[in-house]
Motif scaffolding. Structure first.
Motif, PDB file in Angstrom:
ATOM      1  N   LEU A 191       0.835  -1.197   0.000  1.00 55.69           N
ATOM      2  CA  LEU A 191       0.000   0.000   0.000  1.00 55.69           C
ATOM      3  C   LEU A 191       0.873   1.252   0.000  1.00 55.69           C
ATOM      4  O   LEU A 191       0.608   2.223  -0.723  1.00 55.69           O
ATOM      5  CB  LEU A 191      -0.906  -0.021   1.239  1.00 55.69           C
ATOM      6  N   GLY A 192       1.927   1.242   0.796  1.00 56.07           N
ATOM      7  CA  GLY A 192       2.826   2.395   0.878  1.00 56.07           C
ATOM      8  C   GLY A 192       3.753   2.502  -0.316  1.00 56.07           C
ATOM      9  O   GLY A 192       4.544   3.432  -0.409  1.00 56.07           O
ATOM     10  N   ARG A 193       3.626   1.522  -1.238  1.00 60.28           N
ATOM     11  CA  ARG A 193       4.494   1.490  -2.424  1.00 60.28           C
ATOM     12  C   ARG A 193       5.960   1.536  -2.041  1.00 60.28           C
ATOM     13  O   ARG A 193       6.783   2.146  -2.729  1.00 60.28           O
ATOM     14  CB  ARG A 193       4.159   2.649  -3.362  1.00 60.28           C
ATOM     15  N   ASN A 194       6.276   0.858  -0.947  1.00 60.34           N
ATOM     16  CA  ASN A 194       7.668   0.833  -0.496  1.00 60.34           C
ATOM     17  C   ASN A 194       8.569   0.196  -1.539  1.00 60.34           C
ATOM     18  O   ASN A 194       8.238  -0.839  -2.124  1.00 60.34           O
ATOM     19  CB  ASN A 194       7.768   0.029   0.801  1.00 60.34           C
ATOM     20  N   VAL A 213      12.120   0.162  -0.769  1.00 61.90           N
ATOM     21  CA  VAL A 213      13.355  -0.201  -0.080  1.00 61.90           C
ATOM     22  C   VAL A 213      13.356  -1.725   0.063  1.00 61.90           C
ATOM     23  O   VAL A 213      12.368  -2.298   0.512  1.00 61.90           O
ATOM     24  CB  VAL A 213      13.420   0.451   1.319  1.00 61.90           C
ATOM     25  N   LEU A 269       0.137   2.776   9.404  1.00 63.59           N
ATOM     26  CA  LEU A 269       0.860   3.096   8.173  1.00 63.59           C
ATOM     27  C   LEU A 269       1.749   4.327   8.362  1.00 63.59           C
ATOM     28  O   LEU A 269       2.861   4.391   7.820  1.00 63.59           O
ATOM     29  CB  LEU A 269      -0.143   3.332   7.036  1.00 63.59           C
ATOM     30  N   MET A 303       0.782   8.798  -4.797  1.00 58.92           N
ATOM     31  CA  MET A 303       0.390   8.332  -6.126  1.00 58.92           C
ATOM     32  C   MET A 303      -1.130   8.182  -6.213  1.00 58.92           C
ATOM     33  O   MET A 303      -1.705   8.170  -7.282  1.00 58.92           O
ATOM     34  CB  MET A 303       1.055   6.989  -6.435  1.00 58.92           C
ATOM     35  N   ILE A 304      -1.767   8.019  -5.058  1.00 63.64           N
ATOM     36  CA  ILE A 304      -3.214   7.781  -4.960  1.00 63.64           C
ATOM     37  C   ILE A 304      -3.770   8.792  -3.953  1.00 63.64           C
ATOM     38  O   ILE A 304      -3.175   8.993  -2.901  1.00 63.64           O
ATOM     39  CB  ILE A 304      -3.474   6.351  -4.422  1.00 63.64           C
ATOM     40  N   PRO A 305      -4.903   9.434  -4.273  1.00 64.40           N
ATOM     41  CA  PRO A 305      -5.466  10.410  -3.334  1.00 64.40           C
ATOM     42  C   PRO A 305      -5.743   9.792  -1.958  1.00 64.40           C
ATOM     43  O   PRO A 305      -6.175   8.647  -1.867  1.00 64.40           O
ATOM     44  CB  PRO A 305      -6.779  10.845  -4.008  1.00 64.40           C
ATOM     45  N   PHE A 360      -9.043   8.060  -1.312  1.00 61.44           N
ATOM     46  CA  PHE A 360      -9.166   6.666  -1.725  1.00 61.44           C
ATOM     47  C   PHE A 360      -8.637   5.830  -0.562  1.00 61.44           C
ATOM     48  O   PHE A 360      -7.593   6.117  -0.009  1.00 61.44           O
ATOM     49  CB  PHE A 360      -8.298   6.383  -2.951  1.00 61.44           C
ATOM     50  N   GLY A 361      -9.316   4.788  -0.234  1.00 63.55           N
ATOM     51  CA  GLY A 361      -8.879   3.947   0.875  1.00 63.55           C
ATOM     52  C   GLY A 361      -7.462   3.422   0.700  1.00 63.55           C
ATOM     53  O   GLY A 361      -6.768   3.135   1.664  1.00 63.55           O
ATOM     54  N   SER A 362      -7.002   3.311  -0.516  1.00 63.91           N
ATOM     55  CA  SER A 362      -5.744   2.615  -0.790  1.00 63.91           C
ATOM     56  C   SER A 362      -4.585   3.559  -1.057  1.00 63.91           C
ATOM     57  O   SER A 362      -3.709   3.265  -1.851  1.00 63.91           O
ATOM     58  CB  SER A 362      -5.944   1.706  -1.995  1.00 63.91           C
ATOM     59  N   SER A 363      -4.557   4.682  -0.384  1.00 65.36           N
ATOM     60  CA  SER A 363      -3.513   5.663  -0.657  1.00 65.36           C
ATOM     61  C   SER A 363      -2.189   5.323   0.017  1.00 65.36           C
ATOM     62  O   SER A 363      -2.146   4.800   1.122  1.00 65.36           O
ATOM     63  CB  SER A 363      -3.952   7.046  -0.182  1.00 65.36           C
ATOM     64  N   ASP A 364      -1.112   5.678  -0.674  1.00 73.96           N
ATOM     65  CA  ASP A 364       0.229   5.581  -0.096  1.00 73.96           C
ATOM     66  C   ASP A 364       0.574   6.836   0.714  1.00 73.96           C
ATOM     67  O   ASP A 364       1.673   6.939   1.269  1.00 73.96           O
ATOM     68  CB  ASP A 364       1.257   5.381  -1.213  1.00 73.96           C
ATOM     69  N   LEU A 370      -0.294   8.198   3.648  1.00 79.25           N
ATOM     70  CA  LEU A 370       0.019   8.170   5.073  1.00 79.25           C
ATOM     71  C   LEU A 370       1.414   7.591   5.325  1.00 79.25           C
ATOM     72  O   LEU A 370       2.135   8.047   6.224  1.00 79.25           O
ATOM     73  CB  LEU A 370      -1.047   7.352   5.820  1.00 79.25           C
ATOM     74  N   PHE A 371       1.777   6.603   4.541  1.00 80.25           N
ATOM     75  CA  PHE A 371       3.120   6.017   4.656  1.00 80.25           C
ATOM     76  C   PHE A 371       4.174   7.060   4.291  1.00 80.25           C
ATOM     77  O   PHE A 371       5.163   7.236   5.005  1.00 80.25           O
ATOM     78  CB  PHE A 371       3.210   4.805   3.724  1.00 80.25           C
ATOM     79  N   ASN A 372       3.949   7.757   3.187  1.00 83.30           N
ATOM     80  CA  ASN A 372       4.898   8.782   2.750  1.00 83.30           C
ATOM     81  C   ASN A 372       5.009   9.912   3.767  1.00 83.30           C
ATOM     82  O   ASN A 372       6.099  10.416   4.038  1.00 83.30           O
ATOM     83  CB  ASN A 372       4.455   9.361   1.395  1.00 83.30           C
ATOM     84  N   LEU A 373       3.872  10.309   4.310  1.00 78.99           N
ATOM     85  CA  LEU A 373       3.878  11.396   5.276  1.00 78.99           C
ATOM     86  C   LEU A 373       4.657  11.001   6.532  1.00 78.99           C
ATOM     87  O   LEU A 373       5.434  11.789   7.076  1.00 78.99           O
ATOM     88  CB  LEU A 373       2.439  11.779   5.647  1.00 78.99           C
ATOM     89  N   ASN A 384       8.106   6.351  -1.574  1.00 82.54           N
ATOM     90  CA  ASN A 384       8.367   4.905  -1.612  1.00 82.54           C
ATOM     91  C   ASN A 384       9.299   4.436  -0.492  1.00 82.54           C
ATOM     92  O   ASN A 384      10.040   3.477  -0.673  1.00 82.54           O
ATOM     93  CB  ASN A 384       8.993   4.507  -2.964  1.00 82.54           C
ATOM     94  N   GLY A 385       9.252   5.100   0.645  1.00 76.34           N
ATOM     95  CA  GLY A 385      10.101   4.701   1.772  1.00 76.34           C
ATOM     96  C   GLY A 385      11.539   5.159   1.628  1.00 76.34           C
ATOM     97  O   GLY A 385      12.355   4.950   2.524  1.00 76.34           O
ATOM     98  N   TYR A 420      -8.736   4.900  -9.991  1.00 77.00           N
ATOM     99  CA  TYR A 420      -7.793   5.996 -10.157  1.00 77.00           C
ATOM    100  C   TYR A 420      -6.524   5.469 -10.834  1.00 77.00           C
ATOM    101  O   TYR A 420      -5.885   4.552 -10.327  1.00 77.00           O
ATOM    102  CB  TYR A 420      -7.453   6.601  -8.797  1.00 77.00           C
ATOM    103  N   LYS A 426     -14.032   2.330  -4.847  1.00 75.20           N
ATOM    104  CA  LYS A 426     -12.650   2.298  -4.385  1.00 75.20           C
ATOM    105  C   LYS A 426     -12.311   3.478  -3.472  1.00 75.20           C
ATOM    106  O   LYS A 426     -11.278   3.471  -2.815  1.00 75.20           O
ATOM    107  CB  LYS A 426     -11.670   2.240  -5.564  1.00 75.20           C
ATOM    108  N   PHE A 427     -13.153   4.503  -3.492  1.00 74.68           N
ATOM    109  CA  PHE A 427     -13.040   5.539  -2.472  1.00 74.68           C
ATOM    110  C   PHE A 427     -13.620   4.953  -1.191  1.00 74.68           C
ATOM    111  O   PHE A 427     -14.672   4.352  -1.207  1.00 74.68           O
ATOM    112  CB  PHE A 427     -13.865   6.772  -2.856  1.00 74.68           C
TER     113      PHE A 427
END
Lengths: 163, 163, 163, 163
Positions: A36-39, A41, A118, B107-109, B112-116, B118-121, B140-141, D16, D111-112
């Motif tokens: 989900l985080g598109r990691n 690393v 996350l 990459m995803i808003p 959308f439930g499936s956003s990256d 929060l991980f990036n933040l 991407n970490g 998306y 998907k949202f």
């Protein structure tokens, strides 16, 4: 640079059993979360145990320490229940392993839509890549040295030890 | 230690307009995301613009640079569309501001439930606290130096410049 | 045509207590769910209790029956834990109230992203508007007459009584 | 009793595209949604097209009508974009097929995280099982006869035709 991840359970990975109505552990959600985080690393994920950290024994902590010592990587993330995360961090700190070890977890299970997991995981990934060797707890966007952190049982928040 | 956050829009903050069926910008989701992540690092959030980064002009980039220069904080996170994030990072790097500036996005808003996002933040929060002064892209970490990063338009992935 | 909704608790409304790590009841999520579903049927929501249906007593069931009898509306939805939903349905059926009463619930709490609650609630709204007077259980996209339904404790699925 | 489901696209199934930043259609989310709703009514899902309903032609509507006529089932759900859902319903109503046909859709993509789709789908499942033969639109917890419904373009809400 590859990161080793040790999974030990904790709120992170709690699931809802729809037959019994209770929370339980099944598989780790780490792979799903990293996707989900598109990691990107490189990581090597190993599940050491799947328990509530209130049930973690000193033997369990020694097992975790052994795995940290024997890992090829010198950057290690440990997902851990928050209740005794600080205790495990202290045990690891005493081993002086010359590795960067970051413990993280969540206050709300990942499978709940509203988890902090996350965010914490993202911060753990960054801390483990940038902090100098030592043992750290990463929660709430912050990091703490293993020798100076405790969980406030009333607020659920990690904080530095009182002077 | 307080962190300044500048919001500029980008995929992070895109919402779905249910009347027109199109994506648009309304308010930033940063406060909601930081609450979800249970962030406890003091922050000061300022929205500078709410645009798709493909529409960002050089004037916009100068505005962002001015705000970075004039901010009291020396740790700054900028949320930004991914398409021209590397360009903005380069503009900021040329200013040599002696601050740690981390650009991040999604990459995803978020909605959308499936956003990256929060991980990036989470990773941006950690990178901005630990990296030495400079301008960085966190996705991407990973983190990249502003002078050595581009977005691969085909894969959507950030990578170092080819030698 | 207005619909009366009685909330009694059940898995529907379970939340995660992040201090104790246990599931508990706080407020009903019904208003939030109806907003999400963009429901436009006039409703009047009343919380009668907030309990696990395993703890529901005969007195509780009589209280529910009284409220059904005294309600102005002749279309009533009751949100209820699944474990004893069939028992409550039978108690209500014996009152022969000449109203359409639909009991529904969820196998997974609404606050978990993966809940069946919204689907069940949508079906309950439709069943209560279209079925003739009687007492029904609505789960899994199906409806059952109160006199011919039980929850299979092993599979968690509602089914007709075996012949 | 088995239900036939015809998928035609619409907001329901918009995704998306993270490379282009635009919404697009890929596969239908119906199977995933029915699994989430723990639906146990036998269904047969067939995708007829995957389009925005603003692009639906009269030929497309005839194709849908043919499939309704030729289906073995006399209970049919059609997922459809909301913009021209009422038009398609009228075309189907003129065929007087002696089947119960329910059109439904969503204002927000599934998907949202915040979609009304699951609520609408649950109501469509109930309406198709209980309403007498005819063609209906199911949205916002309500149902409308195909000959007496329109979408209010300003509010996004379905309503009866003005007298």
């Amino acid at each position: 640079m590859s990161i080793r991840i040790f999974v030990t359970g904790g709120t992170f990975d709690k699931e809802y059993n729809e037959i019994t109505g209770e929370l339980y552990f099944q598989d780790s959600h780490l792979p799903e979360m990293l996707k989900l985080g598109r990691n990107l690393v490189p990581v090597d994920i190993r599940t050491l145990m799947m328990i509530d950290s209130l049930e973690m024994t000193e033997l369990d902590r020694e097992l975790i320490a052994d795995h940290c010592m024997n890992a090829d990587e010198d950057k290690i993330i440990i997902t851990h229940g928050t209740d005794t995360m600080a205790e495990t961090a202290r045990v690891l700190a005493k081993k002086t392993l010359n590795k960067t070890i970051v413990l993280t977890g969540a206050m709300i299970p990942y499978k709940f839509g509203s988890s902090d997991g996350l965010f914490n995981l993202g911060s753990a990934f960054a801390f483990v890549q940038t902090l100098s060797p030592g043992v750290y707890v990463a929660m709430n966007g912050r990091y703490f040295d293993a020798t100076n952190v405790r969980k406030n049982k009333e607020t659920g928040v990690f904080e530095e030890l009182a002077d």
